[in-house]
Structures are given as C-alpha cells and as structure tokens.
Design a protein around this motif. Structure first.
Motif: not given
Length: 109
Positions: A79, A61, A70, A67, A40-41, A37, A76
């Motif tokens: 987040c 984000y 992802s 998020y 991904h961020a 993650q 996920i």
C-alpha cells in the motif's frame, strides 16, 4: 464542438481510463497477494453491488494511511509503495473533470 472543450473532455476521459486501470490493478493485486490487507481495507470478498464503481473508499484508506494499522507487513509495504500513484491518478481525474466543466461553462459545447 469548441476545440478547448474537446481537448478538456478528451483529457478527462483519458484520466478516467487511466485512473480506473490503475485502481483496478491495485485492488486486484491487493486481493490476490495480500488478502489480510484486503480484509483490513474492508474491501468485499466478492465485488458486488457496484462496489467497483467507487474509488473513494480506497483513496481515503490510502490518503489517511489507515493501512498502517494492519498487522500484514507485506500488505503495508504494498500500500505504501502504490499510495502516491493511486492518489495522483485520483486527483488528476478530479482536476481534469473540473477543468472540463469550467471549459464547458466558459466556451460552451
């Protein structure tokens, strides 16, 4: 110093401290517990070049729920769980900063 300005300035300083603590804790846990993650961020692997000094990219984000795109389900959920707290801290800081500036403009130093 004007008491209204002192109160507004103190609230703003406290908001900055709380936001920074919440933000750094969120990023540290994201990096350690959810590295997929984190990538991904598009957070840097090593914090450098004043990256830690700007919370805007992290807030965008979370605000736009990027998020969710992802493949890391645990990331996920992480987040999603901390999204409200992060955004609240960010916008509270913005609001207290605006209030401090307005108080300074109206009441002076």
């Amino acid at each position: 110093m004007n008491p209204f300005t002192a109160i507004a300035g103190t609230l703003f300083a406290a908001a900055i401290a709380v936001e920074t603590a919440v933000w750094l804790a969120f990023l540290n846990r994201l990096r350690v517990r959810h590295p997929q993650q984190w990538l991904h961020a598009e957070q840097p692997i090593i914090w450098q070049d004043r990256t830690v000094m700007s919370a805007r990219s992290t807030m965008l984000y979370l605000h736009h729920r990027e998020y969710a795109d992802s493949l890391d389900r645990d990331g996920i959920r992480y987040c999603d769980r901390y999204r409200a707290v992060m955004l609240l801290a960010y916008w509270f800081t913005a609001a207290t900063g605006s209030a401090a500036l307005m108080t300074l403009a109206f009441y002076g130093w």
